[in-house]
Motif scaffolding. Structure first.
Motif, mmCIF file in Angstrom:
data_model
loop_
_atom_site.group_PDB
_atom_site.id
_atom_site.type_symbol
_atom_site.label_atom_id
_atom_site.label_comp_id
_atom_site.label_asym_id
_atom_site.label_seq_id
_atom_site.Cartn_x
_atom_site.Cartn_y
_atom_site.Cartn_z
ATOM 1 N N THR A 46 0.515 7.935 4.913
ATOM 2 C CA THR A 46 0.771 8.796 6.068
ATOM 3 C C THR A 46 -0.490 9.566 6.472
ATOM 4 O O THR A 46 -0.828 9.649 7.659
ATOM 5 N N ASP A 87 -1.194 -1.435 8.297
ATOM 6 C CA ASP A 87 -0.525 -0.623 7.283
ATOM 7 C C ASP A 87 -0.293 -1.539 6.081
ATOM 8 O O ASP A 87 0.560 -2.430 6.112
ATOM 9 N N HIS A 139 0.352 5.586 -4.777
ATOM 10 C CA HIS A 139 1.570 5.725 -5.598
ATOM 11 C C HIS A 139 2.472 4.499 -5.478
ATOM 12 O O HIS A 139 3.434 4.370 -6.237
ATOM 13 N N LYS A 140 2.173 3.603 -4.528
ATOM 14 C CA LYS A 140 2.924 2.346 -4.449
ATOM 15 C C LYS A 140 2.147 1.220 -5.123
ATOM 16 O O LYS A 140 2.512 0.055 -5.024
HETATM 17 C C1 LIG Z 1 5.106 0.230 5.151
HETATM 18 C C2 LIG Z 1 4.929 1.686 4.833
HETATM 19 N N1 LIG Z 1 4.054 2.397 5.534
HETATM 20 C C3 LIG Z 1 3.833 3.695 5.292
HETATM 21 C C4 LIG Z 1 4.521 4.344 4.306
HETATM 22 C C5 LIG Z 1 4.257 5.812 4.048
HETATM 23 O O1 LIG Z 1 3.669 5.943 2.809
HETATM 24 P P1 LIG Z 1 3.488 7.381 2.116
HETATM 25 O O2 LIG Z 1 4.862 7.974 2.056
HETATM 26 O O3 LIG Z 1 2.911 7.063 0.793
HETATM 27 O O4 LIG Z 1 2.564 8.160 2.968
HETATM 28 C C6 LIG Z 1 5.461 3.647 3.551
HETATM 29 C C7 LIG Z 1 6.260 4.332 2.501
HETATM 30 O O5 LIG Z 1 7.338 3.934 2.180
HETATM 31 C C8 LIG Z 1 5.655 2.276 3.802
HETATM 32 O O6 LIG Z 1 6.524 1.552 3.089
#
Ligand SMILES: Cc1ncc(COP(=O)(O)O)c(C=O)c1O
Length: 495
Positions: free
Chosen positions: A99, A205, A234-235
Motif C-alpha cells: 500500500t 502490483d 509480510h506476504k
Molecule cells: C494484490 C494485493 N495488492 C496489494 C495488497 C496490499 O498489501 P499490504 O496490505 O501489504 O499493503 C494486497 C494485500 O492483500 C494484495 O493482495
C-alpha cells in the motif's frame, strides 16, 4: 505428496501451532498466506544476527552503523537480483507493505509526468492498486476477458482499444501480477509491450506474485520491461518487513519525494533545503526499517536458492490437487476459470458453499476443523462484485432483473478464500475439503450454532461452541513469561 523444496518447506515459525477443537488441541491448517505468511526461520535467524550489529545507517563513524549501511545495500542488491532487475532499476523500501509503495508511485508519477492525466487500472485490483491512482489521476477501468463463463485476466483487446483511444494521455497502466481473489495471473510483459507502444508505463502490483512465481522485470526485449513493481514483505515470509518497490531509476529523476525529513538532504538552512540528487536516497526520508529489510532480503535470497521455478511447480501441483478435490464438494462454487493451462493462477482459490454465508463457513472451518481461511471481499470490492454477479447469473435466476441480481449479490457479498504458502501440504488442503463437505452436510446445525450478520459469525452460546478460537495468543502472558525467564536467569525472586 513429496516436496522437492528441501528443508525450506518446514523452515517456518508456527507450523506446529495448535488450537483446541473438540476435546484436544490440534495443529492448525494455515491457509491464509495471501493475507500474510508465516515467518521463515532462516530469515529470522539472519535478522537476529544482524541485530548484534544494529546501528543507524545515517552514521558512518562507527562499525555498527557501517554494518547497517552495508546490510541495506546488500538487501537492495538481493531484491533487485531476485526480481531480475538490472542496474537500470532502484530498490526502495517503505511502510508496511504494498500500500505504501502504490501511494508513493501514484503521487510521484502524477507529478513527474504531468502531461499524462490518465491511468488505466484493471477491474481485478486490490484497493491498494486502485484508490491511490484515483487520488492523483483520472482512472479509466480496463475490463476483464471472458474465459468460458467466468471473467478471466485483463482483456488485452480492450486494453489496446483504450490505449489507442487515449494515446499519449495515459501515464501508466496499473495491473496486478496475480489476483488476491482468484489467483489469476496477468500477462504483465504483453501488457508492458502494449503500454509502451502508446507512451504509457506499466506498474505491477506484485503482492501475490513475489513468493509464488519467478519474476523478471528486465526482459531481453526492453519494450517488455516492467517499469515499476511493488510487493509486501509480510506476504513473502518476512512479517515485520516493509513494502518493496523496484522501479526504473530514470523515473525517480526529478521526482518530488512524498515525505521530507532527515537523511535525504544535502543542506538545510532556516529558509531552504537542498535534496540529495540520488533518487534512492531522496525517496527514503527518516531512519529506514533496516532489520525488516534485511529479513525480507534474506527470505527472498533463501527462496532464490531453492529456485522460484521449483516453488511454482510445487504450488501448481497443490493447486491442481485442491481444485480437483474442491470440485467434489456438493454445492461448492469456485470463482474464476479453473482450467490452469488456459487460465494460470497462483495458489489462491475463492469460493462459496451455495446458500451459506461466507462468514459462517469460514468461522465453522476455524472452530471445528482448525482451518484458517479468510472471508469477505479481500479489499477488492469491485472485482468480487463482478465475480458474484457472474456466478449468480449462472444460477437459475435468469428471470431476475439486473437490480434484483444486484441486491442478491449485495446480500451474499463476499467469499471464502484459501491460499497457499511454501509450507502448505496436501493434508492442509484435505482438511479444508473435508471441513467444507461436513459443513455443507450439516447446514442446519451450523445455522443453529451461529448468529451471522454483516460483521461476521458469532457463536450463539460461546461455551457450547468451543472451537479453535478458544486458545488465543496472549501478548501479556508471553511478556510475563519472558520477564520470568530473565529473573530466573539472574537468580531474582519471581513476584
Ligand atoms: C494484490 C494485493 N495488492 C496489494 C495488497 C496490499 O498489501 P499490504 O496490505 O501489504 O499493503 C494486497 C494485500 O492483500 C494484495 O493482495
Amino acid at each position: 505428496m513429496t516436496t522437492d523444496l528441501g528443508p525450506l518447506a518446514s523452515d517456518f515459525v508456527g507450523l506446529e501451532t495448535s488450537y483446541r477443537t473438540g476435546r484436544r488441541p490440534r495443529r492448525r491448517h494455515y491457509l491464509d498466506s495471501a493475507a500474510t505468511t508465516l515467518m521463515m526461520r532462516t530469515a529470522q535467524d539472519v535478522s537476529l544476527e544482524f541485530l548484534k550489529h544494529h546501528g543507524n545507517p545515517h552514521t558512518t563513524a562507527h562499525s555498527s552503523a557501517r554494518s547497517a549501511t552495508a546490510a541495506l545495500h546488500w538487501a537492495r542488491d538481493v531484491v533487485r537480483g531476485f526480481l531480475g532487475a538490472d542496474d537500470r532499476y532502484t530498490a526502495l523500501f517503505m511502510g508496511a507493505g504494498s500500500t505504501a509503495c502504490a501511494n508513493r508511485l501514484a503521487f510521484s508519477l502524477a507529478r513527474s509526468r504531468p502531461g499524462k492525466p490518465l491511468v488505466l487500472v484493471s477491474s481485478m485490483e486490490h484497493h491498494s492498486n486502485d484508490l491511490p491512482h484515483r487520488r492523483h489521476s483520472t482512472v479509466l477501468r480496463v475490463p476483464l476477458a471472458t474465459a468460458g463463463q467466468a471473467p478471466g485476466a485483463v482483456a488485452m483487446d480492450r486494453l489496446e482499444e483504450l490505449l489507442a483511444r487515449h494515446s499519449g494521455q495515459v501515464n501508466y497502466v496499473a495491473v496486478t501480477g496475480a489476483s488476491n481473489v482468484t489467483g489469476l495471473v496477468n500477462p504483465i510483459h504483453d501488457i508492458a509491450e502494449l503500454a509502451h507502444r502508446h507512451g504509457a508505463l506499466v506498474v505491477v502490483d506484485g503482492a501475490q506474485m513475489v513468493a509464488h512465481m519467478p519474476v523478471r522485470l528486465a526482459q531481453p526485449d526492453p519494450r517488455r520491461d516492467i517499469d515499476a513493481f511493488f510487493f509486501s514483505g509480510h506476504k513473502a515470509y518476512a512479517p515485520g518487513s516493509p513494502g518493496g518497490l523496484v522501479v526504473k531509476t530514470q523515473l525517480l529523476a526529478g521526482c518530488t519525494p512524498l515525505e521530507l525529513g532527515g537523511g535525504i538532504v544535502r543542506d538545510v538552512t532556516e529558509s531552504s533545503y537542498a535534496l540529495d540528487p540520488d533518487g534512492e536516497v531522496r525517496e527514503q526520508a527518516g531512519t529506514p526499517n533496516v532489520t525488516g529489510t534485511v529479513t525480507l532480503a534474506a527470505a527472498l535470497a533463501a527462496l532464490g536458492q531453492v529456485g522460484m521455478e521449483a516453488i511454482q511447480a510445487h504450488e501448481q501441483r497443490l493447486l491442481a490437487h485442491a481444485l480437483e478435490r474442491l470440485a467434489g464438494v456438493p454445492g461448492l462454487e469456485i470463482y474464476g476459470p479453473t482450467d490452469l493451462a488456459a487460465a494460470p493462477r497462483v495458489g489462491c482459490i475463492s469460493f462459496n458453499l451455495r446458500h451459506m454465508e461466507h462468514a459462517l463457513v469460514a468461522t465453522a472451518l476455524n472452530d471445528d476443523f482448525n482451518v484458517s481461511v479468510r472471508d469477505g471481499c479481500f479489499c477488492a470490492h469491485p472485482y468480487v462484485r463482478v465475480l458474484l454477479k457472474e456466478s449468480l447469473q449462472e444460477l437459475e435466476i435468469e428471470s431476475l432483473s439486473a437490480l434484483e441480481i444486484e441486491h442478491l449479490a449485495e446480500r451474499r457479498r463476499g467469499m471464502v478464500r484459501a491460499s497457499f504458502g511454501l509450507y502448505t501440504t496436501e493434508t492442509d488442503i484435505d482438511a479444508l475439503v473435508d471441513g467444507l463437505a461436513a459443513i455443507g452436510r450439516q447446514e442446519a446445525h451450523y445455522r443453529g450454532r451461529y448468529d451471522v450478520d454483516a460483521h461476521g459469525a458469532r457463536p450463539r452460546n460461546a461455551g457450547a461452541a468451543g472451537g479453535a478460537g478458544a486458545a488465543l495468543f496472549s501478548p501479556q502472558a508471553a511478556l510475563e513469561a519472558a520477564l520470568g525467564r530473565r529473573r530466573a536467569a539472574v537468580g531474582e525472586p519471581q513476584p
